[in-house]
Design an enzyme around this catalytic site. Structure first.
Site, PDB file in Angstrom:
ATOM      1  N   ARG A   2       0.829  -1.203   0.000  1.00  0.00           N
ATOM      2  CA  ARG A   2       0.000   0.000   0.000  1.00  0.00           C
ATOM      3  C   ARG A   2       0.865   1.257   0.000  1.00  0.00           C
ATOM      4  O   ARG A   2       1.116   1.862   1.039  1.00  0.00           O
ATOM      5  CB  ARG A   2      -0.888   0.044   1.259  1.00  0.00           C
ATOM      6  CG  ARG A   2      -1.957  -1.002   1.313  1.00  0.00           C
ATOM      7  CD  ARG A   2      -3.251  -0.436   0.773  1.00  0.00           C
ATOM      8  NE  ARG A   2      -4.246  -1.470   0.720  1.00  0.00           N
ATOM      9  CZ  ARG A   2      -5.328  -1.486   1.490  1.00  0.00           C
ATOM     10  NH1 ARG A   2      -5.540  -0.535   2.336  1.00  0.00           N
ATOM     11  NH2 ARG A   2      -6.178  -2.466   1.376  1.00  0.00           N
ATOM     12  N   ARG A   6      -4.602   7.082   2.104  1.00  0.00           N
ATOM     13  CA  ARG A   6      -5.047   8.286   2.806  1.00  0.00           C
ATOM     14  C   ARG A   6      -3.966   8.958   3.641  1.00  0.00           C
ATOM     15  O   ARG A   6      -4.119  10.089   4.062  1.00  0.00           O
ATOM     16  CB  ARG A   6      -6.255   7.946   3.691  1.00  0.00           C
ATOM     17  CG  ARG A   6      -7.529   7.785   2.878  1.00  0.00           C
ATOM     18  CD  ARG A   6      -8.620   7.152   3.678  1.00  0.00           C
ATOM     19  NE  ARG A   6      -8.286   5.761   3.949  1.00  0.00           N
ATOM     20  CZ  ARG A   6      -9.009   4.954   4.716  1.00  0.00           C
ATOM     21  NH1 ARG A   6     -10.081   5.414   5.333  1.00  0.00           N
ATOM     22  NH2 ARG A   6      -8.657   3.696   4.881  1.00  0.00           N
ATOM     23  N   ARG A  15      -8.993  12.185  -3.672  1.00  0.00           N
ATOM     24  CA  ARG A  15     -10.151  11.446  -3.158  1.00  0.00           C
ATOM     25  C   ARG A  15     -11.280  12.366  -2.725  1.00  0.00           C
ATOM     26  O   ARG A  15     -12.430  11.956  -2.640  1.00  0.00           O
ATOM     27  CB  ARG A  15      -9.714  10.553  -1.988  1.00  0.00           C
ATOM     28  CG  ARG A  15      -9.203   9.213  -2.410  1.00  0.00           C
ATOM     29  CD  ARG A  15     -10.330   8.264  -2.835  1.00  0.00           C
ATOM     30  NE  ARG A  15     -10.987   7.686  -1.679  1.00  0.00           N
ATOM     31  CZ  ARG A  15     -12.239   7.913  -1.329  1.00  0.00           C
ATOM     32  NH1 ARG A  15     -12.991   8.729  -2.012  1.00  0.00           N
ATOM     33  NH2 ARG A  15     -12.766   7.319  -0.270  1.00  0.00           N
ATOM     34  N   ASP A  51      -7.680  -2.524  -6.560  1.00  0.00           N
ATOM     35  CA  ASP A  51      -8.095  -3.209  -5.340  1.00  0.00           C
ATOM     36  C   ASP A  51      -8.364  -4.669  -5.639  1.00  0.00           C
ATOM     37  O   ASP A  51      -8.791  -5.009  -6.746  1.00  0.00           O
ATOM     38  CB  ASP A  51      -9.347  -2.562  -4.732  1.00  0.00           C
ATOM     39  CG  ASP A  51      -9.504  -2.991  -3.285  1.00  0.00           C
ATOM     40  OD1 ASP A  51      -8.892  -2.357  -2.406  1.00  0.00           O
ATOM     41  OD2 ASP A  51     -10.208  -3.996  -3.028  1.00  0.00           O
ATOM     42  N   TYR A 128     -14.684 -12.201   1.406  1.00  0.00           N
ATOM     43  CA  TYR A 128     -15.516 -11.022   1.114  1.00  0.00           C
ATOM     44  C   TYR A 128     -16.823 -11.432   0.436  1.00  0.00           C
ATOM     45  O   TYR A 128     -17.884 -10.894   0.739  1.00  0.00           O
ATOM     46  CB  TYR A 128     -14.751 -10.035   0.233  1.00  0.00           C
ATOM     47  CG  TYR A 128     -13.683  -9.287   1.009  1.00  0.00           C
ATOM     48  CD1 TYR A 128     -14.023  -8.228   1.848  1.00  0.00           C
ATOM     49  CD2 TYR A 128     -12.354  -9.661   0.938  1.00  0.00           C
ATOM     50  CE1 TYR A 128     -13.065  -7.549   2.578  1.00  0.00           C
ATOM     51  CE2 TYR A 128     -11.377  -8.992   1.667  1.00  0.00           C
ATOM     52  CZ  TYR A 128     -11.736  -7.941   2.486  1.00  0.00           C
ATOM     53  OH  TYR A 128     -10.791  -7.286   3.223  1.00  0.00           O
TER      54      TYR A 128
END
Ligand code: 1CP
Length: 323
Positions: A2, A6, A15, A51, A128
């Site tokens: 990553r 953010r 974003r 993603d 998921y």
């Protein structure tokens, strides 16, 4: 692990204007995010901005990223019939925006900076798809697996085939290494990993372009490393819960490792960060086949200057060793 996210002001700015899924689906923006992060940090490789859950949409799942709550799958798998209803991903075209991003990142990046493509591993995708989102204990996914091993097998086969198609398309577009994130597989016992996951992972690795190196990553996998290694991967990704030296001994000479600084260490101070990074380099022992990395994704509260100084420290300390 990553690079963009953010914790970076440049990312937060973008974003504020564009949703996360739109960022992923617009190759020019995915390119900007990927290249900005890799160049600003001064790392030795870039990872594609995308993603692991993107592949769920063309397979028939309704995917949304909600503010604060993370991913939501609107039609999670509940029954065997739901598994039969999943659309195969034989034609990689529905995720063309990803391969376009790979091509455009490749041409924008410095030529000596490799680009890593990635996908989720079948078990983690199944978590998921069955849970309907993030989970703490994966109880729905694991209960489904124990309750209906036949349907589980069919589900894993579909994810294996889809993931192989997807990763090979990323490689064909210019990704120079492929990382497979089995982020939640550490929730399984070794016996269950061997029974419910390992054959599928082996089949996945066997289907990938053999000219492209692969990174096989999981978290909380201290008890699974040998089994993961048997399944495949040029490199095994380690989280911080394992001692790097003993993990390497267990995996044997021919296997490279990646890791394994606890990302939370980046929330401390320079002295602590440097001492922990040095310990990892000492554990790696100056032998080839170690890629310094975090043990899992960087946290949104990480001060970016700590990441910059970590990159500098590792570069200097590893140059000292090799010269
Ligand atoms: O802007 C935002 O609000 C979104 C935050 C975010 C980001 C930056 C998400 C949502 N995904 C990503 C990008 C991402 N995801 C990358 C980009 C590469 C980079 O620039 O470094 C990668 C490699 C991933 C992979 C990913 N997504 C994983 C595997 C890695 C890991 O951390 O174990 C997983 C599990 C996901 C699912 C996901 N994506 C996003 C969220 C909030 C989640 C759920 C995580 C959870 O269940 O706890």
């Amino acid at each position: 692990m990553r690079q963009a996210g953010r914790y970076m002001a440049e990312y937060r700015e973008l974003r504020a204007r564009v949703s996360f899924l739109d960022l992923c689906k617009r190759p020019e923006l995915a390119t900007e995010v990927t290249v900005t992060a890799a160049e600003r940090l001064g790392v030795d490789a870039a990872i594609l901005f995308a993603d692991i859950l993107l592949i769920l949409e063309p397979m028939g799942f309704g995917l949304e990223f909600t503010k604060g709550e993370g991913p939501v799958i609107h039609n999670p798998i509940r029954t065997t019939a739901d598994v039969d209803g999943i659309r195969p991903f034989e034609d990689p075209a529905p995720l063309a925006f990803v391969y376009q991003a790979v091509r455009s990142i490749r041409s924008a990046l410095r030529s000596d900076l490799p680009l890593i493509g990635f996908a989720g591993a079948p078990f983690t995708l199944a978590c998921y798809a069955i849970e309907g989102g993030s989970s703490r204990h994966y109880e729905k996914a694991k209960a489904f697996m124990y309750h209906d091993p036949g349907a589980w097998d069919a589900l894993m086969r579909r994810f294996v085939d889809a993931t192989a198609t997807y990763l090979n398309a990323q490689a064909a577009a210019g990704a120079q290494a492929l990382q497979i994130f089995d982020s939640w597989v550490g929730s399984l016992s070794p016996t269950d990993y061997r029974r419910f996951v390992q054959p599928h992972m082996a089949r996945l690795f066997a289907q990938l372009d053999p000219t492209v190196p692969t990174i096989h990553f999981g978290t909380d996998t201290g008890s699974l490393l040998e089994l993961q290694c048997e399944a495949g991967g040029t490199v095994i990704g380690l989280d911080w819960r394992v001692d790097l030296r003993s993990a390497r001994q267990r995996l044997g000479e021919g296997r490279a490792v990646q890791g394994n600084l606890d990302p939370v260490v980046l929330l401390s101070n320079q002295a602590e960060i440097e001492s922990q990074a040095q310990r990892i380099l000492d554990e790696a022992g100056g032998r080839p086949g170690h890629i310094f990395n975090l043990g899992h994704g960087i946290l949104p509260t990480t001060p970016v200057e700590n990441v910059l100084s970590l990159v500098d420290f590792v570069h200097n300390a590893s140059l000292r060793r090799t010269h």
